[in-house]
Motif scaffolding. Sequence first.
Motif, PDB file in Angstrom:
ATOM      1  N   GLU A   1       3.076  14.483 -13.774  1.00 35.77           N
ATOM      2  CA  GLU A   1       1.984  14.816 -14.774  1.00 35.77           C
ATOM      3  C   GLU A   1       1.770  16.501 -14.528  1.00 35.77           C
ATOM      4  O   GLU A   1       1.814  17.019 -15.420  1.00 35.77           O
ATOM      5  CB  GLU A   1       0.692  13.905 -14.478  1.00 35.77           C
ATOM      6  N   GLN A   2       1.544  16.963 -13.303  1.00 39.84           N
ATOM      7  CA  GLN A   2       1.553  18.428 -12.991  1.00 39.84           C
ATOM      8  C   GLN A   2       2.612  19.247 -13.611  1.00 39.84           C
ATOM      9  O   GLN A   2       2.441  20.369 -14.226  1.00 39.84           O
ATOM     10  CB  GLN A   2       1.206  18.696 -11.511  1.00 39.84           C
ATOM     11  N   LEU A   3       3.841  18.632 -13.310  1.00 43.23           N
ATOM     12  CA  LEU A   3       5.060  19.291 -13.845  1.00 43.23           C
ATOM     13  C   LEU A   3       5.096  19.453 -15.245  1.00 43.23           C
ATOM     14  O   LEU A   3       5.317  20.622 -16.090  1.00 43.23           O
ATOM     15  CB  LEU A   3       6.268  19.056 -13.501  1.00 43.23           C
ATOM     16  N   ARG A   4       4.592  18.316 -16.092  1.00 42.88           N
ATOM     17  CA  ARG A   4       4.568  18.420 -17.519  1.00 42.88           C
ATOM     18  C   ARG A   4       3.606  19.509 -17.878  1.00 42.88           C
ATOM     19  O   ARG A   4       3.729  20.036 -18.970  1.00 42.88           O
ATOM     20  CB  ARG A   4       4.408  16.839 -18.022  1.00 42.88           C
TER      21      ARG A   4
ATOM     22  N   VAL B   1       1.333   9.160  -6.289  1.00 48.88           N
ATOM     23  CA  VAL B   1       1.627  10.769  -5.823  1.00 48.88           C
ATOM     24  C   VAL B   1       2.992  11.289  -6.761  1.00 48.88           C
ATOM     25  O   VAL B   1       2.810  12.197  -7.346  1.00 48.88           O
ATOM     26  CB  VAL B   1       2.118  10.911  -4.281  1.00 48.88           C
ATOM     27  N   ALA B   2       3.871  10.314  -7.018  1.00 48.40           N
ATOM     28  CA  ALA B   2       4.932  10.831  -7.731  1.00 48.40           C
ATOM     29  C   ALA B   2       4.554  10.919  -9.233  1.00 48.40           C
ATOM     30  O   ALA B   2       5.078  11.882  -9.812  1.00 48.40           O
ATOM     31  CB  ALA B   2       6.256   9.878  -7.512  1.00 48.40           C
ATOM     32  N   LYS B   3       3.782   9.890  -9.701  1.00 52.81           N
ATOM     33  CA  LYS B   3       3.179  10.216 -10.886  1.00 52.81           C
ATOM     34  C   LYS B   3       2.284  11.407 -11.283  1.00 52.81           C
ATOM     35  O   LYS B   3       2.499  12.101 -12.169  1.00 52.81           O
ATOM     36  CB  LYS B   3       2.394   8.817 -11.297  1.00 52.81           C
ATOM     37  N   LYS B   4       1.542  11.638 -10.319  1.00 49.45           N
ATOM     38  CA  LYS B   4       0.643  12.954 -10.549  1.00 49.45           C
ATOM     39  C   LYS B   4       1.427  14.044 -10.225  1.00 49.45           C
ATOM     40  O   LYS B   4       1.215  15.166 -11.012  1.00 49.45           O
ATOM     41  CB  LYS B   4      -0.340  12.715  -9.267  1.00 49.45           C
TER      42      LYS B   4
ATOM     43  N   TYR C   1       0.770  -1.206   0.133  1.00 45.85           N
ATOM     44  CA  TYR C   1      -0.008  -0.265   0.010  1.00 45.85           C
ATOM     45  C   TYR C   1       1.030   1.264   0.032  1.00 45.85           C
ATOM     46  O   TYR C   1       0.722   2.184  -0.877  1.00 45.85           O
ATOM     47  CB  TYR C   1      -0.890   0.070   1.077  1.00 45.85           C
ATOM     48  N   GLN C   2       1.709   1.439   0.739  1.00 47.56           N
ATOM     49  CA  GLN C   2       2.595   2.460   0.809  1.00 47.56           C
ATOM     50  C   GLN C   2       3.449   2.575  -0.490  1.00 47.56           C
ATOM     51  O   GLN C   2       3.605   3.746  -0.740  1.00 47.56           O
ATOM     52  CB  GLN C   2       3.833   2.342   2.113  1.00 47.56           C
ATOM     53  N   THR C   3       4.039   1.634  -0.913  1.00 50.14           N
ATOM     54  CA  THR C   3       4.639   1.791  -2.352  1.00 50.14           C
ATOM     55  C   THR C   3       3.652   2.362  -3.323  1.00 50.14           C
ATOM     56  O   THR C   3       4.083   3.251  -4.212  1.00 50.14           O
ATOM     57  CB  THR C   3       5.296   0.580  -2.488  1.00 50.14           C
ATOM     58  N   ALA C   4       2.518   1.741  -3.669  1.00 41.08           N
ATOM     59  CA  ALA C   4       1.473   2.120  -4.427  1.00 41.08           C
ATOM     60  C   ALA C   4       1.096   3.569  -4.354  1.00 41.08           C
ATOM     61  O   ALA C   4       1.196   4.207  -5.260  1.00 41.08           O
ATOM     62  CB  ALA C   4       0.284   1.036  -4.277  1.00 41.08           C
ATOM     63  N   ILE C   5       0.819   3.974  -3.052  1.00 41.53           N
ATOM     64  CA  ILE C   5       0.278   5.137  -2.931  1.00 41.53           C
ATOM     65  C   ILE C   5       1.749   6.375  -3.074  1.00 41.53           C
ATOM     66  O   ILE C   5       1.644   7.369  -3.919  1.00 41.53           O
ATOM     67  CB  ILE C   5      -0.043   5.802  -1.517  1.00 41.53           C
ATOM     68  N   ALA C   6       2.853   6.028  -2.747  1.00 47.66           N
ATOM     69  CA  ALA C   6       3.930   6.823  -3.124  1.00 47.66           C
ATOM     70  C   ALA C   6       4.323   7.111  -4.585  1.00 47.66           C
ATOM     71  O   ALA C   6       4.505   8.103  -5.208  1.00 47.66           O
ATOM     72  CB  ALA C   6       5.139   6.291  -2.386  1.00 47.66           C
TER      73      ALA C   6
END
Length: 69
Positions: free
Chosen positions: A50-53, A44-47, A36-41
């Motif tokens: 995406e926002q930076l792009r 969040v990193a992916k989002k 769960y921790q890995t999936a959420i981290a």
Amino acid sequence: MVLAAKEKITVILPKVLKHEVAQLKEVLHVSMNSIYQTAIAEYVAKKKREQLRKEAMMMVNECNENPEV
């Protein structure tokens, strides 16, 4: 890695997803909490990427449309 303060939370998952995570836990020999921790981290990193792009593309468009910039 810096150890951060932790907080217990409650998450409600569909039974099918919980079962899939439980199976993955057995295969990987890790805790469900770790999954769960890995999936959420990773989510969040992916989002954030995406926002930076999106912001970078807005800046590129602004530069292309406004020669004064």
